[in-house]
Write a protein that holds these residues in place. Structure first.
Motif, PDB file in Angstrom:
ATOM      1  N   GLU A 283      40.156  50.997  39.887  1.00  0.00           N
ATOM      2  CA  GLU A 283      40.333  49.595  40.278  1.00  0.00           C
ATOM      3  C   GLU A 283      40.159  49.415  41.781  1.00  0.00           C
ATOM      4  O   GLU A 283      39.589  48.419  42.241  1.00  0.00           O
ATOM      5  N   TYR A 284      40.664  50.375  42.533  1.00  0.00           N
ATOM      6  CA  TYR A 284      40.584  50.290  43.987  1.00  0.00           C
ATOM      7  C   TYR A 284      39.143  50.432  44.457  1.00  0.00           C
ATOM      8  O   TYR A 284      38.681  49.679  45.325  1.00  0.00           O
ATOM      9  N   ILE A 285      38.438  51.412  43.895  1.00  0.00           N
ATOM     10  CA  ILE A 285      37.036  51.614  44.285  1.00  0.00           C
ATOM     11  C   ILE A 285      36.213  50.371  43.951  1.00  0.00           C
ATOM     12  O   ILE A 285      35.419  49.891  44.772  1.00  0.00           O
ATOM     13  N   ALA A 286      36.409  49.829  42.756  1.00  0.00           N
ATOM     14  CA  ALA A 286      35.664  48.638  42.348  1.00  0.00           C
ATOM     15  C   ALA A 286      36.007  47.445  43.232  1.00  0.00           C
ATOM     16  O   ALA A 286      35.124  46.639  43.586  1.00  0.00           O
ATOM     17  N   TYR A 287      37.266  47.306  43.602  1.00  0.00           N
ATOM     18  CA  TYR A 287      37.697  46.210  44.477  1.00  0.00           C
ATOM     19  C   TYR A 287      36.960  46.278  45.811  1.00  0.00           C
ATOM     20  O   TYR A 287      36.443  45.273  46.311  1.00  0.00           O
ATOM     21  N   GLN A 288      36.914  47.473  46.391  1.00  0.00           N
ATOM     22  CA  GLN A 288      36.277  47.623  47.689  1.00  0.00           C
ATOM     23  C   GLN A 288      34.771  47.342  47.613  1.00  0.00           C
ATOM     24  O   GLN A 288      34.199  46.738  48.520  1.00  0.00           O
ATOM     25  N   VAL A 289      34.131  47.773  46.548  1.00  0.00           N
ATOM     26  CA  VAL A 289      32.697  47.519  46.384  1.00  0.00           C
ATOM     27  C   VAL A 289      32.440  46.022  46.265  1.00  0.00           C
ATOM     28  O   VAL A 289      31.567  45.463  46.946  1.00  0.00           O
ATOM     29  N   ALA A 290      33.194  45.369  45.399  1.00  0.00           N
ATOM     30  CA  ALA A 290      32.998  43.929  45.202  1.00  0.00           C
ATOM     31  C   ALA A 290      33.262  43.160  46.491  1.00  0.00           C
ATOM     32  O   ALA A 290      32.534  42.214  46.823  1.00  0.00           O
ATOM     33  N   LEU A 291      34.287  43.549  47.246  1.00  0.00           N
ATOM     34  CA  LEU A 291      34.607  42.857  48.493  1.00  0.00           C
ATOM     35  C   LEU A 291      33.528  43.095  49.551  1.00  0.00           C
ATOM     36  O   LEU A 291      33.195  42.190  50.325  1.00  0.00           O
ATOM     37  N   SER A 422      32.733  37.610  34.316  1.00  0.00           N
ATOM     38  CA  SER A 422      32.096  38.704  33.577  1.00  0.00           C
ATOM     39  C   SER A 422      32.743  40.050  33.878  1.00  0.00           C
ATOM     40  O   SER A 422      32.557  41.010  33.121  1.00  0.00           O
ATOM     41  N   PHE A 423      33.491  40.120  34.984  1.00  0.00           N
ATOM     42  CA  PHE A 423      34.103  41.399  35.361  1.00  0.00           C
ATOM     43  C   PHE A 423      35.257  41.124  36.306  1.00  0.00           C
ATOM     44  O   PHE A 423      35.161  40.253  37.178  1.00  0.00           O
ATOM     45  N   ASN A 424      36.340  41.870  36.105  1.00  0.00           N
ATOM     46  CA  ASN A 424      37.454  41.850  37.056  1.00  0.00           C
ATOM     47  C   ASN A 424      37.777  43.288  37.434  1.00  0.00           C
ATOM     48  O   ASN A 424      37.895  44.158  36.566  1.00  0.00           O
ATOM     49  N   THR A 425      37.906  43.536  38.720  1.00  0.00           N
ATOM     50  CA  THR A 425      38.067  44.903  39.205  1.00  0.00           C
ATOM     51  C   THR A 425      39.333  45.578  38.705  1.00  0.00           C
ATOM     52  O   THR A 425      39.404  46.810  38.681  1.00  0.00           O
ATOM     53  N   ALA A 426      40.351  44.801  38.330  1.00  0.00           N
ATOM     54  CA  ALA A 426      41.629  45.379  37.901  1.00  0.00           C
ATOM     55  C   ALA A 426      41.697  45.624  36.402  1.00  0.00           C
ATOM     56  O   ALA A 426      42.651  46.247  35.922  1.00  0.00           O
ATOM     57  N   LYS A 427      40.730  45.130  35.650  1.00  0.00           N
ATOM     58  CA  LYS A 427      40.758  45.269  34.203  1.00  0.00           C
ATOM     59  C   LYS A 427      39.825  46.406  33.785  1.00  0.00           C
ATOM     60  O   LYS A 427      38.600  46.251  33.774  1.00  0.00           O
ATOM     61  N   VAL A 428      40.419  47.516  33.438  1.00  0.00           N
ATOM     62  CA  VAL A 428      39.650  48.710  33.100  1.00  0.00           C
ATOM     63  C   VAL A 428      39.536  48.808  31.584  1.00  0.00           C
ATOM     64  O   VAL A 428      40.530  49.037  30.887  1.00  0.00           O
ATOM     65  N   ALA A 429      38.320  48.614  31.085  1.00  0.00           N
ATOM     66  CA  ALA A 429      38.086  48.673  29.646  1.00  0.00           C
ATOM     67  C   ALA A 429      37.706  50.069  29.176  1.00  0.00           C
ATOM     68  O   ALA A 429      37.942  50.427  28.022  1.00  0.00           O
ATOM     69  N   ALA A 430      37.126  50.854  30.063  1.00  0.00           N
ATOM     70  CA  ALA A 430      36.672  52.190  29.675  1.00  0.00           C
ATOM     71  C   ALA A 430      37.857  53.074  29.317  1.00  0.00           C
ATOM     72  O   ALA A 430      38.897  53.058  29.985  1.00  0.00           O
ATOM     73  N   LYS A 431      37.700  53.838  28.262  1.00  0.00           N
ATOM     74  CA  LYS A 431      38.757  54.757  27.845  1.00  0.00           C
ATOM     75  C   LYS A 431      38.800  55.975  28.750  1.00  0.00           C
ATOM     76  O   LYS A 431      37.772  56.465  29.203  1.00  0.00           O
TER      77      LYS A 431
END
Length: 730
Positions: A283-291, A422-431
């Motif tokens: 979630e943190y990595i995705a947040y930083q990329v999106a920001l 379509s995507f939220n950085t805090a919502k992890v769907a992958a198992k």
């Protein structure tokens, strides 16, 4: 601090470089139609179009050629369109003018595989790379060039650096691998994180930056150059950010005509012997990329590492594990690491779905609340994309374009059409996945093993002599981790005495008359230590044999050519008087081990020593050998060394790497027990396993097994992830 006169000189040099490289600078502000690569303030421009690049670092020497196709394919499946790699100078030029581009060093084959799968390449030539690689990628012979000072305005260093950089560029040109020739390389890097050391060289550091930029641009590759972590990268070279939170720390492009580039988005913090593992949340990595994309118009993000791989043989830097960035999206074995791989894949898809709007649209941003902000991109034909940022630690409802959206804590929602999330950085769907290692062979029978004990040298057996304590790296020339210091010490009668030995690192084992009397070691960034122990000297001449051991070469910092290791003082304190053995005392030296000298780990070398049956009783400084068949199937293979202590491993003469089980992490667990054995290192039958054990490990506990992944659950909160240590503000 620079004087005003020196600052004027610096900017004058910048101006001269800009004029000299006018054609390149002009190309960066205009679209070229010949297949070359330029840039503007929004992105790299490839074949006339702006491109949003998601890249991942995969280092060719940290894997094997038979793995490259799969690694690149999995990176592409994960939403990457670019592969990034350093160029490893000490791999390619182990001796001056002697080049190696074969096997794991076949960089051309690696880049052509990237091209075959339709991806771009970022070539980070350096040629200093750091990378937790031995000597930062610099060949050790460079240290012995008269008058050399690394990475500054020093003529000997600049000569060899330019020579190697030109060699690599010419090699790429000969294979038509630059995008200007129709190849995949769209960006090259010169130097690496130089800003970290520039101040140590004063004005010479600033001159070196200007020289390196001019030299690189003058090679006429037809693609731009970048300097990472160099805020004042001279035009037309692009400055880029390295770090885990560049969306918040990057100063931004140093010219309005340069794009925002993130050359190292750390997916992990590399592991060290004795240190706790530190992993960033997906979630943190995705947040930083999106920001980074939303806030800074970021158009290039490279994950360091996307596949960590293995530091085979003695290639690690000081105290670095054999396994490198194992928690990356592709683990050490090349297996998909969930949920990180899948979460980033969804992020990439969401962003690419609105990439044209992001690259060509106009950005606006405004507040949605105290810690909430909208970044909106508006393009032609009413196209719209939005990033809704919630930097609060609590879930928050916000109003955006007359609709209410629930934003999870510390997250960014991506709306490719400014309407539907379509995507939220805090919502992890992958198992999440668990990695399973299944032992297929146990070496628990003494009948499987042979052993040969390394010879402890004495003064009379040495040919290298000095009346002072020699520095280790200058003596071994990085041909071995090991350097023996031997001396004779005479006493008139049996007596106990205290012996104090100071070392600059990394490990020391002290023997008196062939008997171990003490061991000690340093720590990462605190290599120096003292071994202080009481010993019994016998009447007459006693032999002192001190084994100084390095665990990798240094890889960073200024004045790398002046770094030192090995012993600094030896003192004997006793009732019969004290004796300083440091200076003006005869010492004999042996570089490396006898087993290394005969290459005992190879098929030919193995026959040069008299192996004996395993004695069941573990011993120090012992070589062990066993023969085994390769596990069936195609799953990755690893060896479990949990019962060993410290040493090195070879399979069929190939160095697998170091192990150091006896130096635990703060939680008491070993830093690494399983070491990767690439399938290409194995034969179906009759493989030779050789270990050198420094302490008293038990080879009967060793096993070899295969590795596979098992999907477990939707949550992974029990894993020790890091990230979001403080409230984020957009």
């Amino acid at each position: 601090m620079y004087s005003s006169r020196n600052m004027c000189l610096k900017w004058l040099l910048l101006l001269l470089i800009a004029v000299a490289g006018g054609a390149v600078a002009a190309a960066s502000s205009a679209v070229r139609r010949d297949g070359g690569v330029t840039y503007d303030r929004r992105s790299l421009i490839i074949a006339g179009r702006r491109k949003l690049l998601f890249s991942g670092s995969i280092h060719y020497p940290r894997s094997t050629p038979d793995m490259w196709t799969s690694l690149i394919a999995k990176a592409k499946e994960g939403g990457l369109n670019t592969i990034d790699t350093y160029v490893f100078w000490n791999v390619h030029e182990p001796q001056p003018g002697q080049y190696d581009f074969s096997g794991r060093a076949d960089i051309v084959r690696f880049i052509k595989e990237i091209q075959a799968q339709g991806l771009y390449t970022i070539l980070r030539i350096g040629p200093f790379i750091q990378a937790e690689w031995t000597y930062g990628g610099l060949p050790f012979w460079l240290r012995e060039v008269p008058g050399i000072v690394f990475r500054t305005d020093n003529e000997p260093y600049k000569f060899y650096m330019q020579n190697f950089t030109t060699k690599i560029v010419d090699l790429m040109k000969s294979e038509k691998l630059f995008a200007s020739q129709g190849g995949p390389i769209v960006l090259s890097q010169i130097e690496n994180e130089y800003q970290n050391v520039e101040k140590a060289f004063n004005e010479a550091g600033a001159r070196y930056v200007l020289w390196a930029a001019k030299m690189a641009v003058g090679l006429n590759t037809g693609v731009p150059w970048v300097m990472c972590k160099q805020d004042d990268a001279p035009d037309p070279v692009i400055n880029a950010c390295n770090g885990r939170s560049c969306a918040e720390t990057f100063v931004g492009p140093n010219s309005p005509n340069k794009p925002a580039i993130w050359t190292e988005n750390w997916t992990h913090l590399y592991d060290l012997y004795g240190n706790a593992t530190r992993i960033y949340k997906p979630e943190y990595i995705a947040y930083q990329v999106a920001l980074f994309i939303a806030k800074l118009n970021g158009s290039f993000i490279n994950y360091y590492m996307y596949h960590g791989g293995t530091n085979f043989g003695r290639t690690t830097s000081a105290f670095t594990l054999t396994s490198y960035y194992d928690p990356a999206p592709l683990d050490e074995y090349g297996l998909i690491n969930e949920p990180l791989w899948g979460h980033l894949r969804e992020l990439h898809a969401a962003v690419q779905n609105c990439s044209d709007t992001l690259l060509y649209g106009q950005q606006t941003n405004y507040s949605l609340g105290p810690l909430q902000r909208a970044y909106v991109y508006s393009g032609d034909e009413r196209k719209c994309a939005a990033f809704l940022v919630n930097a609060d630690r609590n879930n928050t409802d916000i109003k955006f374009q007359n609709r209410t959206y629930r934003l999870p804590a510390e997250s960014i929602s991506i709306l490719p059409d400014c309407n539907i999330v379509s995507f939220n950085t805090a919502k992890v769907a992958a198992k999440c996945t668990e990695r399973i290692r299944v032992p297929t062979m146990k070496f628990d029978s003494p009948m499987l093993w042979q052993e040969w004990r390394e010879v402890i040298p004495v003064f009379d057996s040495t040919t290298l002599r000095s009346n002072l304590l020699l520095e280790q790296m200058n003596t071994t020339k990085d041909t071995s981790d090991y350097l023996w210091y031997t001396a004779e010490y005479e006493v008139p009668a049996d007596a106990k005495a205290e012996i104090k030995i100071g070392s600059r690192g990394h490990v020391l084992r002290a023997y008196i008359n062939g008997r171990l009397v003490g061991s000690a070691h340093g720590y990462f960034r605190n290599f120096s230590f003292t071994l202080d122990t009481t010993v019994l000297f016998h009447r007459g001449v006693n032999t002192i044999s001190l084994l100084s051991i390095m665990v990798g070469m240094p890889d960073s910092g200024a004045y790398l050519e002046s770094r030192a290791a090995g012993l600094v003082n030896v003192n004997v304190l006793g009732n019969q008087g004290s004796k300083n053995l440091t200076d003006k005392y005869p010492w004999g030296y042996q570089v490396g081990l006898v087993g290394e000298r005969v290459q005992i780990y190879s098929m030919n070398g193995s026959s040069k020593v008299p192996w004996s049956k395993y004695t069941i009783s573990p011993n120090q400084l012992t070589w062990y050998k066993a023969i085994f068949d390769a596990p069936g199937g195609s799953d990755p293979v690893a060896i479990n060394l949990n019962s060993m202590r410290k040493g090195q491993v070879w399979i069929n003469g190939q160095g697998i790497g170091r192990y150091w089980i006896s130096f635990p992490k703060p939680d008491g667990m070993p830093s690494q027990t399983w070491l990767h054995i690439p399938r290409s290192f194995l034969k179906p039958r009759g493989n030779m396993l050789v270990l050198f054990e420094e302490e008293m490990g038990n080879p009967l506990g060793i096993s070899i097994g295969t590795v596979y992944l098992k999907k477990l659950c939707n949550r992974y909160n029990s894993y020790p992830f890091l990230g979001f240590s403080s409230t984020r503000r957009s």
